[in-house]
Design an enzyme around this catalytic site. Sequence first.
Site, PDB file in Angstrom:
ATOM      1  N   ARG A  22      -0.033   6.677   7.336  1.00 36.72           N
ATOM      2  CA  ARG A  22       0.095   6.721   5.874  1.00 36.72           C
ATOM      3  C   ARG A  22      -0.396   8.049   5.313  1.00 36.72           C
ATOM      4  NH1 ARG A  22       1.274   1.505   3.945  1.00 36.72           N
ATOM      5  NH2 ARG A  22       0.297  -0.199   5.059  1.00 36.72           N
ATOM      6  N   PHE A  76      13.873   4.363  10.478  1.00 41.29           N
ATOM      7  CA  PHE A  76      12.509   4.006  10.120  1.00 41.29           C
ATOM      8  C   PHE A  76      11.686   5.269   9.873  1.00 41.29           C
ATOM      9  CE2 PHE A  76       8.178   2.507  10.738  1.00 41.29           C
ATOM     10  CZ  PHE A  76       8.197   1.387   9.924  1.00 41.29           C
ATOM     11  N   VAL A  77      11.084   5.358   8.699  1.00 44.37           N
ATOM     12  CA  VAL A  77      10.316   6.556   8.346  1.00 44.37           C
ATOM     13  C   VAL A  77       8.839   6.223   8.144  1.00 44.37           C
ATOM     14  CG1 VAL A  77      12.256   7.832   7.352  1.00 44.37           C
ATOM     15  CG2 VAL A  77      10.946   6.277   5.895  1.00 44.37           C
ATOM     16  N   LYS A  96       0.822  -1.191   0.000  1.00 44.74           N
ATOM     17  CA  LYS A  96       0.000   0.000   0.000  1.00 44.74           C
ATOM     18  C   LYS A  96       0.864   1.252   0.000  1.00 44.74           C
ATOM     19  CE  LYS A  96      -2.911  -2.599   3.141  1.00 44.74           C
ATOM     20  NZ  LYS A  96      -3.261  -2.693   4.573  1.00 44.74           N
ATOM     21  N   GLY A  97       2.148   1.071   0.302  1.00 45.54           N
ATOM     22  CA  GLY A  97       3.028   2.213   0.542  1.00 45.54           C
ATOM     23  C   GLY A  97       3.166   3.182  -0.614  1.00 45.54           C
ATOM     24  N   ASP A 144      14.924  -0.722   1.017  1.00 45.71           N
ATOM     25  CA  ASP A 144      15.743  -0.865   2.219  1.00 45.71           C
ATOM     26  C   ASP A 144      16.740  -1.995   1.963  1.00 45.71           C
ATOM     27  OD1 ASP A 144      16.780  -1.129   4.745  1.00 45.71           O
ATOM     28  OD2 ASP A 144      14.890  -1.467   5.771  1.00 45.71           O
ATOM     29  N   LYS A 160      17.324   3.862   1.193  1.00 39.77           N
ATOM     30  CA  LYS A 160      18.186   3.943   2.382  1.00 39.77           C
ATOM     31  C   LYS A 160      19.632   3.731   1.970  1.00 39.77           C
ATOM     32  CE  LYS A 160      14.737   2.892   5.811  1.00 39.77           C
ATOM     33  NZ  LYS A 160      14.231   2.000   6.855  1.00 39.77           N
ATOM     34  N   GLU A 171       7.602   2.347  -6.335  1.00 40.29           N
ATOM     35  CA  GLU A 171       7.679   1.814  -4.972  1.00 40.29           C
ATOM     36  C   GLU A 171       7.972   2.954  -3.988  1.00 40.29           C
ATOM     37  OE1 GLU A 171       6.872  -0.041  -2.783  1.00 40.29           O
ATOM     38  OE2 GLU A 171       8.156  -1.778  -2.485  1.00 40.29           O
ATOM     39  N   ASP A 172       7.565   2.756  -2.753  1.00 41.40           N
ATOM     40  CA  ASP A 172       7.788   3.793  -1.742  1.00 41.40           C
ATOM     41  C   ASP A 172       9.245   3.887  -1.309  1.00 41.40           C
ATOM     42  OD1 ASP A 172       7.740   1.306  -0.470  1.00 41.40           O
ATOM     43  OD2 ASP A 172       6.158   1.810   0.943  1.00 41.40           O
TER      44      ASP A 172
END
Length: 183
Positions: free
Chosen positions: A169, A156-157, A47-48, A107, A135, A103-104
Amino acid sequence: MNADDIGDDLLDVLISAERLQARISELAARVDADYAGRELLLVGVLKGAVMVMADLARAMHLPVRMDWMAISSYGSGTKSSGVVRILKDLDTDISGKHVLVVEDIVDSGLTLSYLVNNLQSRDPASVAVCVLLRKRAAAQMPVDVAYTGFEIADEFVIGYGLDYAERYRNLPFIGTLAPHAYT
Ligand code: 5GP
């Protein structure tokens, strides 16, 4: 939703809404130029990537198609489980098509490398990747990313599509979460 609405769960605003929109406009212009004269399918990863997909697509001039996939990633924690599963597949047959995965964040790279390999096995004309955030210390798995919004530190964001346990979100910016909010 804004910073005031989440109180001291928010540590910092890392990337403001204005900077996000400005950078997405730049990426949209590059994608427009790179795919001029070709048909492009944007594949958003649920969902990001909902926010970045919506803003990127609207900032573009090309008449793109849009489709979505859902794959498993972090669950409700803050570290990658390493398990990647397709929860929702594309509605579209991508053979012979130009595909841009939106994509969001990347990582470890596990999620995207799995996804790109999976899409490549479907015989598309091309597969490229656009990520909003990358990242710096990332990449257990190398992923070829054509369009990157911002490089960020290994923290972590949340916000702008990114959640912690399905919350935050709908923040219009990218922020960092105070440790007390997840410990
Ligand atoms: P990777 O497989 O590259 O380790 O992780 C990719 C996925 O993990 C992203 O699509 C996102 O859902 C989640 N993720 C990675 N880092 C973060 C982060 O800092 N915040 C949030 N909310 N999700 C993250």
